[in-house]
Design an enzyme around this catalytic site. Sequence first.
Site, PDB file in Angstrom:
ATOM      1  N   GLN A   1       2.017  -5.911  -3.335  1.00 35.84           N
ATOM      2  CA  GLN A   1       2.504  -6.035  -1.957  1.00 35.84           C
ATOM      3  C   GLN A   1       3.779  -5.189  -1.780  1.00 35.84           C
ATOM      4  O   GLN A   1       3.952  -4.218  -2.482  1.00 35.84           O
ATOM      5  CB  GLN A   1       2.764  -7.510  -1.601  1.00 35.84           C
ATOM      6  CG  GLN A   1       1.506  -8.356  -1.440  1.00 35.84           C
ATOM      7  CD  GLN A   1       0.902  -8.812  -2.744  1.00 35.84           C
ATOM      8  OE1 GLN A   1       1.567  -9.408  -3.573  1.00 35.84           O
ATOM      9  NE2 GLN A   1      -0.376  -8.565  -2.939  1.00 35.84           N
TER      10      GLN A   1
ATOM     11  N   ASP B   1       0.804  -1.225   0.000  1.00 37.94           N
ATOM     12  CA  ASP B   1       0.000   0.000   0.000  1.00 37.94           C
ATOM     13  C   ASP B   1       0.838   1.277   0.000  1.00 37.94           C
ATOM     14  O   ASP B   1       0.448   2.293   0.577  1.00 37.94           O
ATOM     15  CB  ASP B   1      -0.967   0.008   1.212  1.00 37.94           C
ATOM     16  CG  ASP B   1      -1.875  -1.201   1.207  1.00 37.94           C
ATOM     17  OD1 ASP B   1      -2.243  -1.655   0.105  1.00 37.94           O
ATOM     18  OD2 ASP B   1      -2.200  -1.700   2.290  1.00 37.94           O
TER      19      ASP B   1
ATOM     20  N   LYS C   1       1.790   2.307  -5.034  1.00 44.80           N
ATOM     21  CA  LYS C   1       2.399   1.804  -6.278  1.00 44.80           C
ATOM     22  C   LYS C   1       1.479   2.085  -7.463  1.00 44.80           C
ATOM     23  O   LYS C   1       1.935   2.440  -8.544  1.00 44.80           O
ATOM     24  CB  LYS C   1       2.645   0.285  -6.171  1.00 44.80           C
ATOM     25  CG  LYS C   1       3.561  -0.104  -5.035  1.00 44.80           C
ATOM     26  CD  LYS C   1       3.658  -1.611  -4.892  1.00 44.80           C
ATOM     27  CE  LYS C   1       2.394  -2.260  -4.381  1.00 44.80           C
ATOM     28  NZ  LYS C   1       2.052  -1.946  -2.983  1.00 44.80           N
TER      29      LYS C   1
ATOM     30  N   GLY D   1      -4.591  -4.302  -3.732  1.00 48.99           N
ATOM     31  CA  GLY D   1      -5.588  -3.279  -4.028  1.00 48.99           C
ATOM     32  C   GLY D   1      -4.858  -2.002  -4.379  1.00 48.99           C
ATOM     33  O   GLY D   1      -4.181  -1.433  -3.532  1.00 48.99           O
ATOM     34  N   HIS D   2      -4.918  -1.609  -5.644  1.00 48.43           N
ATOM     35  CA  HIS D   2      -4.176  -0.438  -6.115  1.00 48.43           C
ATOM     36  C   HIS D   2      -5.163   0.656  -6.518  1.00 48.43           C
ATOM     37  O   HIS D   2      -6.094   0.399  -7.269  1.00 48.43           O
ATOM     38  CB  HIS D   2      -3.275  -0.821  -7.296  1.00 48.43           C
ATOM     39  CG  HIS D   2      -2.266  -1.880  -6.938  1.00 48.43           C
ATOM     40  ND1 HIS D   2      -1.469  -2.492  -7.865  1.00 48.43           N
ATOM     41  CD2 HIS D   2      -1.925  -2.429  -5.746  1.00 48.43           C
ATOM     42  CE1 HIS D   2      -0.679  -3.368  -7.258  1.00 48.43           C
ATOM     43  NE2 HIS D   2      -0.955  -3.346  -5.975  1.00 48.43           N
TER      44      HIS D   2
END
Length: 444
Positions: free
Chosen positions: A227, A13, A16, A40-41
Amino acid sequence: MPGTCVIGLQWGDEAKGKLVDILTEDHDIVVRYAGGANAGHTVVFGGQTWKLSIIPSGILREGVDCVITGGVVLDPAKVIEEMDGLESRGLRMHGRLRISDRAHVVFPWHVVEDRLLDGSLSDGGAIGTTGRGIGPCYRDKVGRSLAIRLGDLYRGDFRDKVAHVASFKNRLFASWPTNSAAPLDADEIHSRYAGYAERLRPYVVDTTAHLLDAVEAGRRLLFEGAQGALLDIDHGTFPYVTSSNSSGLGVASGSGVPGRWVDRVIGVLKAYSTRVGGGPMPTEQDNATGVHIRERGREYGTVTKRPRRCGWFDAVAARYSARLSGVDELAVMLLDVLGGLDELRICSAYEIDGRRTTQFPSQIGDLEKAVPVYETLPGWREELDAVRSERDLPANARRYVDRIAELIGRPVSIVSVGPDRAQTIIRDPEATRRPWHPQQPANA
Ligand code: GDP
Ligand code: IMO
Ligand code: MG
């Protein structure tokens, strides 16, 4: 034509997704090489927010292709849901998205197993996984006998494979004392997954061959890490890690593209630390500072909505990750979140059993004992969200960025001051060699 790689240097988180979105402008193909629906991006531009999980963030930029490689564990229901969501917002997938036939497939038994086993560490502790079946799917990949890859869904013996694995898993789960789930229905799973396979058919290719052809043809690749390096299965804070090589070391094995094709590695850092799930985090602030960071940074998980654990910047951990991932330069994200604090702290060493060290421990027991040694820097009161150039950053903010660069031993080329694409300060290569704050000594 060499490529670029974006790697999170903390516990995930690090923003990225935002950075990858910015960099796609200069690349032809964005590649996801590890992890799965645990990621989750978030990308924000033009007043719109996009949440991506398995599909590379490059999909948001017309003219850029995206590849999900064999290093990813693929939950077909999740990827189809994501594709549908993007298509309903006007994005085209056809001809732009490719998914590896080597990707291992996440089945319902992996999700059951994830829930049954988390909390079963030898000391009864929990990793606090995302519950997406990631670890069990990678376990079956390494174990081989019960593994099913995406390419297998198109073979005549797919039904038999599902029946074989489901019967094995049903016996395993029945023996588990806390299991209350109904037995798996192999026929139902087979027909559901056969439907997914048909939907995905136009996208499934040998992505290794595709990417090797692409680099040899001079196309520019951008590898999107998922990650963070501290969650790397081999080099992270084991056992509180994910099940893939999420550091820069995973790029080649996950994608099939040798490291020689990557000549720019950007390490992404939050200006502070966060972590979701279990495991030691030496600089955690379970106090008003932690709350300040969580609320200003909206630090709640994208996938599981869990509040993220927040704390001061840990330069011991970040330096380790940067070296491990072969990082050339740093992007410091969410700098705006630290505004309003009188003083800021950076952990520059640990004390373990009374001994001071700047080396990140390989054993979890040592990390659990690590007492951070802090430096204190002056904070700033100004809001940074409207800042667009480095000279408009408050002197103390620039000083803070310089100290991060100094402690990690890599230059900071990018600073982010808000979620939007536009809220970013990008230095040209010449400026990147200089400190952000002129009074500071030049970085080594
Ligand atoms: P990723 O998993 O590394 O892509 O990061 P996430 O998207 O899970 O988490 C980063 C969060 O920070 C997202 O909600 C972003 O919209 C947000 N974000 C990104 N950059 C900044 C920034 O500079 N400032 C603030 N306040 N938020 C940011
Ligand atoms: P992005 O790509 C933050 C964490 C989980 C848990 C551990 C293992 O958005 O940065 P898993 O489900 O992978 O077996 O969980 O890893 N984790 C993440 N934390 N960001 C992520 O992805 C994460 N992916 C996994 O919280 O502690
Ligand atoms: Mg995330």
